[in-house]
Design a protein around this motif. Structure first.
Motif, PDB file in Angstrom:
ATOM      1  N   ASP A 199      -1.636  -7.085   3.636  1.00  0.00           N
ATOM      2  CA  ASP A 199      -0.515  -7.860   3.110  1.00  0.00           C
ATOM      3  C   ASP A 199       0.085  -7.101   1.923  1.00  0.00           C
ATOM      4  OD1 ASP A 199      -0.858  -9.897   4.945  1.00  0.00           O
ATOM      5  OD2 ASP A 199      -2.122 -11.097   3.598  1.00  0.00           O
ATOM      6  N   GLN A 200       1.391  -7.018   1.906  1.00  0.00           N
ATOM      7  CA  GLN A 200       2.066  -6.358   0.793  1.00  0.00           C
ATOM      8  C   GLN A 200       1.783  -7.119  -0.495  1.00  0.00           C
ATOM      9  OE1 GLN A 200       6.338  -6.120   1.135  1.00  0.00           O
ATOM     10  NE2 GLN A 200       6.425  -4.351  -0.209  1.00  0.00           N
ATOM     11  N   ASP A 201       1.402  -6.395  -1.527  1.00  0.00           N
ATOM     12  CA  ASP A 201       1.065  -7.016  -2.809  1.00  0.00           C
ATOM     13  C   ASP A 201       1.472  -6.058  -3.931  1.00  0.00           C
ATOM     14  OD1 ASP A 201      -0.093  -8.164  -5.079  1.00  0.00           O
ATOM     15  OD2 ASP A 201      -1.878  -8.828  -3.983  1.00  0.00           O
ATOM     16  N   GLU A 202       2.705  -6.207  -4.391  1.00  0.00           N
ATOM     17  CA  GLU A 202       3.238  -5.309  -5.421  1.00  0.00           C
ATOM     18  C   GLU A 202       2.468  -5.422  -6.737  1.00  0.00           C
ATOM     19  OE1 GLU A 202       5.337  -2.982  -5.007  1.00  0.00           O
ATOM     20  OE2 GLU A 202       6.647  -3.501  -3.347  1.00  0.00           O
ATOM     21  N   ALA A 203       2.007  -6.620  -7.088  1.00  0.00           N
ATOM     22  CA  ALA A 203       1.274  -6.786  -8.345  1.00  0.00           C
ATOM     23  C   ALA A 203      -0.036  -6.002  -8.312  1.00  0.00           C
ATOM     24  CB  ALA A 203       1.027  -8.270  -8.623  1.00  0.00           C
ATOM     25  N   ARG A 204      -0.748  -6.055  -7.207  1.00  0.00           N
ATOM     26  CA  ARG A 204      -1.996  -5.280  -7.090  1.00  0.00           C
ATOM     27  C   ARG A 204      -1.687  -3.793  -7.008  1.00  0.00           C
ATOM     28  NH1 ARG A 204      -5.369  -7.250  -2.371  1.00  0.00           N
ATOM     29  NH2 ARG A 204      -6.731  -5.541  -3.018  1.00  0.00           N
ATOM     30  N   ALA A 205      -0.594  -3.436  -6.328  1.00  0.00           N
ATOM     31  CA  ALA A 205      -0.187  -2.030  -6.254  1.00  0.00           C
ATOM     32  C   ALA A 205       0.051  -1.488  -7.659  1.00  0.00           C
ATOM     33  CB  ALA A 205       1.072  -1.889  -5.404  1.00  0.00           C
ATOM     34  N   GLN A 234      -3.087   6.273  -3.635  1.00  0.00           N
ATOM     35  CA  GLN A 234      -2.968   5.910  -2.221  1.00  0.00           C
ATOM     36  C   GLN A 234      -3.178   4.416  -2.013  1.00  0.00           C
ATOM     37  OE1 GLN A 234      -1.761   7.761   0.182  1.00  0.00           O
ATOM     38  NE2 GLN A 234      -1.622   9.565  -1.114  1.00  0.00           N
ATOM     39  N   LEU A 235      -4.116   3.815  -2.722  1.00  0.00           N
ATOM     40  CA  LEU A 235      -4.312   2.359  -2.634  1.00  0.00           C
ATOM     41  C   LEU A 235      -3.052   1.631  -3.102  1.00  0.00           C
ATOM     42  CD1 LEU A 235      -7.989   1.843  -3.810  1.00  0.00           C
ATOM     43  CD2 LEU A 235      -6.998   1.085  -1.645  1.00  0.00           C
ATOM     44  N   GLY A 236      -2.472   2.112  -4.184  1.00  0.00           N
ATOM     45  CA  GLY A 236      -1.224   1.519  -4.663  1.00  0.00           C
ATOM     46  C   GLY A 236      -0.119   1.612  -3.623  1.00  0.00           C
ATOM     47  N   ALA A 237      -0.021   2.776  -2.985  1.00  0.00           N
ATOM     48  CA  ALA A 237       1.021   2.978  -1.970  1.00  0.00           C
ATOM     49  C   ALA A 237       0.798   2.067  -0.766  1.00  0.00           C
ATOM     50  CB  ALA A 237       1.042   4.444  -1.534  1.00  0.00           C
ATOM     51  N   ILE A 238      -0.451   1.914  -0.342  1.00  0.00           N
ATOM     52  CA  ILE A 238      -0.775   1.045   0.793  1.00  0.00           C
ATOM     53  C   ILE A 238      -0.407  -0.398   0.473  1.00  0.00           C
ATOM     54  CG2 ILE A 238      -2.712   0.045   2.088  1.00  0.00           C
ATOM     55  CD1 ILE A 238      -3.990   2.913   1.931  1.00  0.00           C
ATOM     56  N   LEU A 239      -0.786  -0.852  -0.714  1.00  0.00           N
ATOM     57  CA  LEU A 239      -0.481  -2.232  -1.111  1.00  0.00           C
ATOM     58  C   LEU A 239       1.022  -2.443  -1.311  1.00  0.00           C
ATOM     59  CD1 LEU A 239      -3.455  -2.737  -3.560  1.00  0.00           C
ATOM     60  CD2 LEU A 239      -3.033  -4.072  -1.478  1.00  0.00           C
ATOM     61  N   SER A 240       1.679  -1.462  -1.859  1.00  0.00           N
ATOM     62  CA  SER A 240       3.116  -1.578  -2.089  1.00  0.00           C
ATOM     63  C   SER A 240       3.888  -1.629  -0.778  1.00  0.00           C
ATOM     64  CB  SER A 240       3.599  -0.389  -2.929  1.00  0.00           C
ATOM     65  OG  SER A 240       4.978  -0.472  -3.158  1.00  0.00           O
ATOM     66  N   GLY A 241       3.438  -0.823   0.183  1.00  0.00           N
ATOM     67  CA  GLY A 241       4.134  -0.763   1.464  1.00  0.00           C
ATOM     68  C   GLY A 241       3.655  -1.762   2.485  1.00  0.00           C
TER      69      GLY A 241
END
Length: 163
Positions: A20-26, A8-15
């Motif tokens: 702030d959107q952060d694909e690397a952290r996702a 869920q954290l990955g999805a929140i960061l990705s979306g």
């Protein structure tokens, strides 16, 4: 170590949902969840490696994550394995992957319609036109309301001129 929370954290960061959107952290959160067997995280990692979102594009790593998700029953991951091989012009591998979708996920209409259509295209690339025709006919007969049926109808008209 809660894999669902990590996903869920990955999805929140990705979306970029409320942050702030952060694909690397996702990617990092998806990886944590995926390594614990979270099927959706494995699928999302496959997509990220396939498209280069948040990480360098790496088709081989994408396939690895798609395989892990497919082994747990993710029809969309199995479809993406076929699509990956198709995009690399690896026709026999693409054919085999699409056949797996049609055989192993009969109740997954979205994956199945796409798999039958791509299977038809793959058979055409392999110059197996009768098999291509059967695949397209399956799309039209079983998935008439889906977009792939329109595409398959056009492909059938084109094939019928060749046969």
């Amino acid at each position: 170590n809660d894999k669902e929370a990590q996903f869920q954290l990955g999805a929140i960061l990705s979306g970029g949902e409320g942050v702030d959107q952060d694909e690397a952290r996702a990617l990092g959160w998806y990886l944590r969840a995926a390594e614990q067997g979270h099927v959706q995280a494995q699928y999302h990692l496959g997509n990220m490696y396939a498209t280069g979102r948040g990480v360098g594009c790496d088709p081989q790593r994408a396939l690895e994550w798609y395989r892990r998700a497919a082994e747990q029953g993710a029809a969309n991951a199995q479809f993406n394995i076929g699509a990956s091989y198709y995009n690399q012009s690896k026709w026999p591998e693409a054919r085999d992957a699409f056949i797996k979708v049609t055989q192993n996920y009969p109740n997954e209409a979205e994956a199945n319609a796409g798999a039958w259509y791509k299977l038809g295209q793959t058979y055409e690339r392999l110059n197996q036109l009768d098999a291509a025709k059967k695949a397209y006919e399956t799309v039209v007969q079983k998935y008439a309301s889906r977009f792939e049926a329109t595409q398959a109808t056009s492909a059938l008209q084109r094939l019928n001129r060749k046969l």
